[in-house]
Design an enzyme around this catalytic site. Structure first.
Site, short mmCIF file in Angstrom:
data_model
loop_
_atom_site.label_atom_id
_atom_site.label_comp_id
_atom_site.label_asym_id
_atom_site.label_seq_id
_atom_site.Cartn_x
_atom_site.Cartn_y
_atom_site.Cartn_z
N SER A 131 0.81 -1.24 -0.02
CA SER A 131 -0.08 0.23 0.21
C SER A 131 0.90 1.34 -0.09
O SER A 131 1.94 1.33 0.56
CB SER A 131 -0.81 -0.17 1.14
OG SER A 131 -1.23 1.33 1.43
N TYR A 156 -2.39 -0.19 10.15
CA TYR A 156 -2.21 -0.94 8.58
C TYR A 156 -1.02 -0.69 7.92
O TYR A 156 -0.56 -1.56 7.28
CB TYR A 156 -3.62 0.08 8.04
CG TYR A 156 -3.63 -0.36 6.71
CD1 TYR A 156 -4.02 -1.80 6.20
CD2 TYR A 156 -3.52 0.51 5.80
CE1 TYR A 156 -4.24 -1.94 4.75
CE2 TYR A 156 -3.35 0.44 4.25
CZ TYR A 156 -3.86 -0.97 3.82
OH TYR A 156 -4.32 -1.37 2.63
N1 LIG Z 1 -8.43 -0.32 -2.42
C1 LIG Z 1 -7.46 0.46 -2.15
O1 LIG Z 1 -7.46 1.82 -2.41
C2 LIG Z 1 -6.15 -0.09 -1.84
C3 LIG Z 1 -5.08 0.79 -1.57
C4 LIG Z 1 -3.86 0.13 -1.15
C5 LIG Z 1 -3.89 -1.24 -0.91
N2 LIG Z 1 -4.92 -2.04 -0.98
C6 LIG Z 1 -4.78 -3.53 -0.66
O2 LIG Z 1 -5.33 -4.22 -1.75
C7 LIG Z 1 -5.87 -5.43 -1.35
C8 LIG Z 1 -7.23 -5.48 -1.77
O3 LIG Z 1 -8.06 -4.17 -1.52
P1 LIG Z 1 -9.54 -4.10 -1.41
O4 LIG Z 1 -9.72 -2.69 -1.89
O5 LIG Z 1 -10.06 -5.04 -2.77
O6 LIG Z 1 -10.25 -4.56 -0.21
P2 LIG Z 1 -11.67 -5.36 0.02
O7 LIG Z 1 -11.78 -5.38 1.56
O8 LIG Z 1 -12.50 -5.10 -0.95
O9 LIG Z 1 -11.09 -6.90 -0.54
C9 LIG Z 1 -10.43 -7.74 0.62
C10 LIG Z 1 -11.01 -9.15 0.74
O10 LIG Z 1 -10.33 -10.05 1.51
C11 LIG Z 1 -11.11 -10.82 2.16
N3 LIG Z 1 -10.47 -11.29 3.40
C12 LIG Z 1 -10.02 -10.58 4.23
N4 LIG Z 1 -9.45 -11.16 5.51
C13 LIG Z 1 -9.42 -12.53 4.65
C14 LIG Z 1 -9.07 -13.94 5.50
N5 LIG Z 1 -8.43 -13.87 6.71
N6 LIG Z 1 -9.34 -14.93 4.76
C15 LIG Z 1 -9.81 -14.98 3.47
N7 LIG Z 1 -10.29 -13.73 2.89
C16 LIG Z 1 -10.00 -12.43 3.74
C17 LIG Z 1 -12.29 -9.99 2.36
O11 LIG Z 1 -13.41 -10.68 2.71
C18 LIG Z 1 -12.39 -9.08 1.13
O12 LIG Z 1 -13.42 -9.72 0.12
C19 LIG Z 1 -5.86 -5.35 0.29
O13 LIG Z 1 -4.62 -6.19 0.48
C20 LIG Z 1 -5.70 -3.67 0.41
O14 LIG Z 1 -4.90 -3.75 1.80
C21 LIG Z 1 -6.13 -1.41 -1.49
#
Ligand SMILES: NC(=O)c1ccc[n+]([C@@H]2O[C@H](COP(=O)([O-])OP(=O)(O)OC[C@H]3O[C@@H](n4cnc5c(N)ncnc54)[C@H](O)[C@@H]3O)[C@@H](O)[C@H]2O)c1
Length: 336
Positions: A131, A156
């Site tokens: 991130s 985080y």
């Molecule tokens: N969206 C953003 O702007 C952004 C920015 C930086 C980093 N990220 C990273 O990108 C990745 C995806 O983000 P996103 O926005 O799609 O988030 P999101 O919350 O929509 O997707 C994450 C998914 O992981 C699943 N999950 C969480 N813990 C779990 C576990 N223990 N076992 C199985 N499934 C599990 C959740 O149910 C969820 O559906 C994450 O790692 C997030 O930290 C996202």
């Protein structure tokens, strides 16, 4: 065609990456525990949408909690993935001040289980989500992968930086390539209800005040989802090689490199939604950073790609989807 394990398949980014992999004919095992950090029906709707897309016959889904070491190891042994895209995590900077243990469990423990699965399998490449928040209190803009990132300002961010360190360790010890992608504020259709495009769109459409933190003095490098998907796929296809150590390990920023002032971002949303909202100007929130701005030269040199969707057109697509999806129901903005 490869056997790909993709975690977080029901999540915002995971859903879109899965759709793109299926479109190019890959075999994908999607894993997600469908947790209720935000509206589970949105996660289910994303999964249902996959069934309507090209290549769906290549998809299998396992509802699995990656915190469970035994079940995760069994899943790896049974499916024997060649490529792993790990996107499952407890996301959200602000929520990490309320529920720190969820970040330890879902981001550190679950990631260790993924690394162990890769170690005991025949993995050609692990790509995982880091991130932009790892840059934390850094003041030098734009953020470059060459900058030291020892100043996290939220748990985080600290877990994401820890993931990078853990990946390096496993790449070094067991010689499988790992690539960490530092995503910069991702937005678009099927997005996350705890993030600003959702929160602001809801406020605008319902005539409520928008909370503008740091009195609007914020810059965000908003990155459109399709650019993130392209970046993930291009990186996936090119396994990491050693660069700064002997381990096959890489880290890349993936951001738009065009940070937008928060008030401009809100004005664009108001324009697309055809309404304005009152603003409530507030101080900076704990855990937040005033600016994000990606230097993407390294990504471009590695795979010949960098995000380029203009914010105005990406937000138009987000607003079209939002108004269509929530035409008859109200969004549930849990953990806002
Ligand atoms: N969206 C953003 O702007 C952004 C920015 C930086 C980093 N990220 C990273 O990108 C990745 C995806 O983000 P996103 O926005 O799609 O988030 P999101 O919350 O929509 O997707 C994450 C998914 O992981 C699943 N999950 C969480 N813990 C779990 C576990 N223990 N076992 C199985 N499934 C599990 C959740 O149910 C969820 O559906 C994450 O790692 C997030 O930290 C996202």
């Amino acid at each position: 065609m490869s056997r790909i394990l993709l975690t977080g398949a029901a999540g915002f980014i995971g859903h879109h990456v899965t759709a793109a992999l299926l479109a190019r004919g890959e075999q994908v095992l999607g894993v997600d525990n469908l947790n209720d950090y935000y509206d589970v029906s949105l996660k289910q709707a994303r999964m249902a949408r996959l069934q309507t897309l090209p290549g769906y016959q290549g998809f299998n889904f396992a509802q699995l909690d990656l915190r469970d070491a035994e079940k995760t190891a069994a899943m790896f042994a049974q499916y024997q993935p060649e490529l792993v895209i790990h996107l499952a995590a407890q996301a959200g900077v602000r929520h990490s001040l309320q529920a720190p243990l969820s970040y330890v469990d879902n981001n550190l423990l679950a990631f260790t289980n993924i690394l162990e699965g890769c170690r005991h399998g025949s993995i050609k490449h692990l790509v995982y989500a880091s991130s932009s928040s790892v840059y934390g209190g850094n003041t030098k803009l734009p953020f470059s992968e060459q900058n030291v990132v020892d100043h996290p300002v939220s748990l985080y961010a600290a877990t994401k930086k820890a993931n990078e360190l853990m990946a390096h360790t496993y790449s070094h010890l067991y010689q499988f390539p790992t690539t960490g992608l530092r995503f910069f504020t991702v937005y678009g259709p099927w997005g996350r209800p705890d993030m600003s495009p959702f929160l602001f769109a809801d406020a605008i459409l319902n005539g409520r005040a928008i909370k503008v933190f740091n009195h609007g003095k914020m810059l965000r490098d908003f990155t459109y989802i399709d650019d993130i998907v392209q970046g993930v796929l291009k990186v996936l296809d090119k396994p990491a090689t050693p660069l700064t150590s002997t381990a096959p390990y890489r880290i890349f920023n993936i951001g738009n490199s065009q940070p937008a002032p928060l008030l401009d971002f809100i004005a664009l949303l108001e324009q697309h939604l055809g309404k304005t909202a009152p603003k409530e100007f507030l101080p900076m929130q704990a855990g937040d950073v005033p600016a994000t701005y990606a230097d993407t030269a390294a990504l471009e040199a590695w795979v010949g790609f960098r995000p380029q969707t203009p914010l105005a057109s990406g937000l138009q697509r987000f607003c079209d989807w939002y108004q269509d999806y929530y035409a008859t129901t109200q969004p549930q903005l849990a953990h806002a």
